[in-house]
Design a protein around this motif. Sequence first.
Motif, PDB file in Angstrom:
ATOM      1  N   LEU A  66       0.808  -1.217   0.000  1.00 15.28           N
ATOM      2  CA  LEU A  66       0.000   0.000   0.000  1.00 15.28           C
ATOM      3  C   LEU A  66       0.838   1.263   0.000  1.00 15.28           C
ATOM      4  O   LEU A  66       0.410   2.303  -0.467  1.00 15.28           O
ATOM      5  N   PHE A  67       2.026   1.186   0.548  1.00 13.19           N
ATOM      6  CA  PHE A  67       2.792   2.411   0.778  1.00 13.19           C
ATOM      7  C   PHE A  67       4.147   2.341   0.075  1.00 13.19           C
ATOM      8  O   PHE A  67       4.609   1.273  -0.280  1.00 13.19           O
ATOM      9  N   ALA A  68       4.764   3.523  -0.059  1.00  6.59           N
ATOM     10  CA  ALA A  68       6.123   3.569  -0.593  1.00  6.59           C
ATOM     11  C   ALA A  68       7.081   3.260   0.538  1.00  6.59           C
ATOM     12  O   ALA A  68       6.950   3.799   1.625  1.00  6.59           O
ATOM     13  N   ILE A 134       5.182   2.799  13.244  1.00  2.00           N
ATOM     14  CA  ILE A 134       4.034   3.717  13.215  1.00  2.00           C
ATOM     15  C   ILE A 134       3.034   3.344  14.300  1.00  2.00           C
ATOM     16  O   ILE A 134       2.568   4.197  15.063  1.00  2.00           O
ATOM     17  N   ALA A 138       2.323   5.748  17.435  1.00  2.00           N
ATOM     18  CA  ALA A 138       1.010   6.375  17.393  1.00  2.00           C
ATOM     19  C   ALA A 138       0.284   6.233  18.727  1.00  2.00           C
ATOM     20  O   ALA A 138      -0.545   7.077  19.072  1.00  2.00           O
TER      21      ALA A 138
ATOM     22  N   PHE B 382       0.112  17.779  15.878  1.00  2.00           N
ATOM     23  CA  PHE B 382       0.798  16.484  15.951  1.00  2.00           C
ATOM     24  C   PHE B 382       1.516  16.189  14.633  1.00  2.00           C
ATOM     25  O   PHE B 382       2.577  15.570  14.621  1.00  2.00           O
ATOM     26  N   ILE B 387       4.584  13.198  14.548  1.00  2.00           N
ATOM     27  CA  ILE B 387       4.206  11.992  15.282  1.00  2.00           C
ATOM     28  C   ILE B 387       3.389  11.099  14.345  1.00  2.00           C
ATOM     29  O   ILE B 387       2.388  11.542  13.805  1.00  2.00           O
ATOM     30  N   PRO B 388       3.817   9.861  14.103  1.00  7.96           N
ATOM     31  CA  PRO B 388       2.970   8.989  13.320  1.00  7.96           C
ATOM     32  C   PRO B 388       1.693   8.694  14.105  1.00  7.96           C
ATOM     33  O   PRO B 388       1.716   8.785  15.325  1.00  7.96           O
ATOM     34  N   PRO B 389       0.600   8.372  13.491  1.00  6.39           N
ATOM     35  CA  PRO B 389       0.398   8.039  12.096  1.00  6.39           C
ATOM     36  C   PRO B 389       0.029   9.244  11.232  1.00  6.39           C
ATOM     37  O   PRO B 389      -0.476   9.054  10.137  1.00  6.39           O
ATOM     38  N   LEU B 390       0.263  10.466  11.722  1.00  2.00           N
ATOM     39  CA  LEU B 390      -0.102  11.613  10.885  1.00  2.00           C
ATOM     40  C   LEU B 390       0.945  11.786   9.788  1.00  2.00           C
ATOM     41  O   LEU B 390       2.076  11.328   9.905  1.00  2.00           O
ATOM     42  N   PHE B 393       4.804  12.930   9.727  1.00  5.85           N
ATOM     43  CA  PHE B 393       5.873  11.966  10.005  1.00  5.85           C
ATOM     44  C   PHE B 393       6.572  11.530   8.721  1.00  5.85           C
ATOM     45  O   PHE B 393       7.785  11.352   8.700  1.00  5.85           O
ATOM     46  N   TRP B 394       5.783  11.382   7.660  1.00  5.62           N
ATOM     47  CA  TRP B 394       6.360  10.880   6.411  1.00  5.62           C
ATOM     48  C   TRP B 394       7.422  11.822   5.855  1.00  5.62           C
ATOM     49  O   TRP B 394       8.444  11.399   5.321  1.00  5.62           O
ATOM     50  N   PHE B 397      10.419  11.280   7.779  1.00  6.53           N
ATOM     51  CA  PHE B 397      10.909   9.941   7.444  1.00  6.53           C
ATOM     52  C   PHE B 397      11.757   9.971   6.178  1.00  6.53           C
ATOM     53  O   PHE B 397      12.872   9.460   6.160  1.00  6.53           O
ATOM     54  N   ALA B 423       8.495  18.949  19.693  1.00  5.19           N
ATOM     55  CA  ALA B 423       7.233  18.328  20.098  1.00  5.19           C
ATOM     56  C   ALA B 423       6.658  19.026  21.322  1.00  5.19           C
ATOM     57  O   ALA B 423       5.443  19.122  21.484  1.00  5.19           O
ATOM     58  N   TYR B 466      -1.031   8.414   3.792  1.00  8.81           N
ATOM     59  CA  TYR B 466      -0.050   7.366   3.499  1.00  8.81           C
ATOM     60  C   TYR B 466      -0.397   6.599   2.235  1.00  8.81           C
ATOM     61  O   TYR B 466       0.467   6.009   1.599  1.00  8.81           O
ATOM     62  N   LEU B 467      -1.683   6.608   1.884  1.00  3.28           N
ATOM     63  CA  LEU B 467      -2.067   5.913   0.660  1.00  3.28           C
ATOM     64  C   LEU B 467      -1.464   6.611  -0.562  1.00  3.28           C
ATOM     65  O   LEU B 467      -1.374   6.032  -1.637  1.00  3.28           O
ATOM     66  N   THR B 469       1.630   7.800  -0.623  1.00  3.70           N
ATOM     67  CA  THR B 469       3.095   7.831  -0.552  1.00  3.70           C
ATOM     68  C   THR B 469       3.744   7.315  -1.832  1.00  3.70           C
ATOM     69  O   THR B 469       4.729   7.889  -2.286  1.00  3.70           O
TER      70      THR B 469
END
Lengths: 511, 487
Positions: A66-68, A134, A138, B382, B387-390, B393-394, B397, B423, B466-467, B469
């Motif tokens: 689903l993700f990179a 994650i 989280a 956030f 902070i993941p899952p937001l 974070f990517w 990353f 933070a 994230y979908l 990414t």
Amino acid sequence: MSGFPILSLMLLVPLAAALVCLYLDAKSARVLALAATLANLALGVVLWLNFDVGGAQWQFQESHELFAGFKYALGIDGIALLLIMLSVFLMPVCIGASWKSVEKRVGEYMAAFLLVEMLMIGVFAAQDLFLFYIFFEAGLIPMYLIIGIWGGADRIYASYKFFLYTLLGSVLMLIAMLWMVNVSGTTDIPTLMAYDFDPQAQTWLWLAFFASFAVKMPMWPVHTWLPAAHVQAPTAGSVILAGVLLKMGGYGFIRFSLPMFPEASAQFAPLIWGLSMTAVVVTSLIALVQDDMKKLIAYSSVAHMAIVTVGLFAFNAQGLEGSMLVMLSHGLVSGALFLCVGIIYDRLHTREIARYGGLAINMPRYALFFLLFTMASIGLPGTSGFVGEFLSLAGAYQVSSWVGLISTTSIILGAAYMLYLYRRVVFGPQKNADAAAMPDLDAREILMVVALAIPVLWMGIYPESFMAPMRADIAALEARIARAAPEGDAKPTAGNPKPAHEEVSAHGGAH
Amino acid sequence: MDWSQSLRLIAPEETITVAGLVLLLVAAWGGDKASRLISIVSVATLVAAMALVAPALCGGAMGPETSAFFGQFRADAFASYAKILIYGSAAVTLVLAPSYFERYDSMRAEFPLLVLFATVGMGMMVSAADLLTLYIGLEMMSLSSYVLAAILRSDGRSAEAGLKYFVLGALASGILLFGMSLTYGFAGTTSFAGINASVSEGLSNGALFGIVFMLAGLAFKISAVPFHMWTPDVYEGAPTPVTTFFATAPKVAGLGLIMRVLLDAFGEQAAAWQQIILFVALASIVVGALGAIGQSNIKRLMAYSSINNVGFILVGLATATQAGASGMLIYVTIYVAMSIAGFTAILMLKDENGNYVEDIPKLAGLSRTRPGLALALATVMFSLAGIPPLFGFWGKFVVFQAAVQADMLALAFIGIAASVIGAFYYLKVVKVMYFDEPADVVKGESDIWHKLILVVACAFISPLGYLLTSWLGETANTATTALFAAL
């Protein structure tokens, strides 16, 4: 059962319920949360029944691109199965524990708890390094809100401390993970568990992971967030914090530090032992002088977690199995103890030990269950605490007599602070009129403590049910780390006695 | 290379320029009453310009056929990526602005025009392949921005912001120009390709000075430490829609320009500028994080947050690799979304008289009085904290992944450890909104456009992001491939 994405479903149920809960009024939010957690418990039971003990190491696997850079990959082995079971089992109890005590912003509260449940299951089921990270990170957000919104007087300080401590540990782990993925070229956890990193690099990687897991565990001296967070968290928050969140540290050691960095683990084993021995003695003594019940149990958690780390870094099957059992047992027992504290806190709204006394007279049923859990915490044979502690300490004794000796004081000191607590709260004269007037357990509370008492006794009397699913995984882990295992100082020779005449000649030589 | 091809390549710039000039006439005769019409046409123009640049990005345009006006201008996939972000931010600004200015009864017809002209300048910055294009684009953006900061003429803070921005900005432009003249003097050419060829043998001291001065000037434009001092004052003083604009489009343009200069013109001499970027990145992260702690005005807080985030973005540049450059583009995309969401939420914080609330303590208990708005703001906070899952974070990353791949572990460790300091102040905002007793100050209603933009931006930075990414990564890679193939 194969092919059906049961793990994804177990993630989806609490997530969907959490989103709906945000829009519900107090009463229906409670009912929905309970229904969702019970449904997840049912799914957990289905999961366990369908888990093929002795079958493939990884079961119920799912994987989607689903993700990179990372995958949505789930799957469990026996170790993960047991921890997931612990999570789904404790959740309905948590919801029950906050049925009446939480009155403000119930929808948000239930949503936060359901999110925590989803993230916990995600942590234990993730098979991709970054997916794990994650989920792991989280969990900070809902826990921050739970402590901060529904906590006690000092809740803001506690929530900050919890958040920043654990965040600092985790971000260092993230860099280590990036490095590992860069070198090994995969994010798949099972593959990484069999990948041999350069021993020199292992040292640094191990330290980075240690920074995260030691804080989550929590190990002395980075445990100070735990008493603060516990004391201020609502009862259910404490139950889930002690019951499941602390297990993430231990799970991290079992899943990452040991199999991925065996050499570094052996190298740093003395450090772990040293910290654990200190923790056992120091935090037990601190627990002895507490006059706040929750703080006392929080410090006892640190001591119990030290037994877990001692067992894990014993590098043998007893130690590893014992650690897992201590984690499961501690999840149930400390959860139950926080629940017991919560029950009387709901009546008198104080956690101060001196305000109680003589509860055996007006709350006999409560006294009975509190006694059971106290004994389980001490590690009385026949309760869950005994099996795990015995195995861990036996494992530790094989590698170092001193570690075994000092760690075992936890049983004596544990008995001291727990029995002292029990005496002050339950026995003695009824000093306070308001404490003496408290009613005994009602049906809801009996249901919760009985639900916790059954597995505590089950695990104590017939631990095989809990050891069977993880036996093969522990054996695989032991084989993986065998090459780096430190040599024991005791060299026991049980089952292989030397012939009698050699014994005599050895004696003669010594004289 | 003929004129018709060059003119075809600059179609988006032409569209915006012509539209801007025509609308200028409309403004001259129609006055402020025509501002609504001008805004609508401007947004339509920007959307059309986005449609014009999109094919270059989708097709991965690169190489000589993207070069216009004898190597002055480059309309490749990289420029397209940056321009889509710039045009999009500008359009959002224009949608957000009217209700704010109407409150002060000063919705001027010039406002959309200045945004349009600044946008043309920014488009030229990211397309620059020559020091002259660079400077013209930069000045076009800067001059429009100075006026935009001071557009609320009756408000002392706005005038002050404009003046500060102008004086310091002019100084920075001077420094930049000095650096360019040194570079020209020692390289003998103003084109990036020529500079690259002349420094590939080795860097003379003069050219090194040139880099340092140019970087100083450019660092000012993206508000990187140590040239960040203007940011909090300008962000606080400028009208909030203008601040939204400053936090998004010029950041993209400035970063795109720095990437062009360092990776194209001085790409062969990465070792010379890597240390500078390394220092600027870490200093921005730390100063941005520490400076924000004491702030009680949410716009000032966002200003320090932007300094902090620019530091993280520059971590990607410090690696001097394509992965790092792609990481920067991904981060800056997410950052633009976070800024838009954050400032839109700030624009929706109004008390019962419709006055804008900027004091953080006044947001106390917002989660109980306005749960949706509080949730959106908490998501932004956030996410900015990474902070993941937001989705925030990517961004961190990918840049830190690039740093680790480039073997810059010390940078990665220090940078990420400093993010924990950051933070702390993001948490403070969440704490005020969720933990404190309601102050019940925020009561005003906002129009549907604000809500729509907020929902879309928040959906982007939520875990749903994230979908995207894979798609985002591929697009950024196409863009940076074009950037590295430009020579």
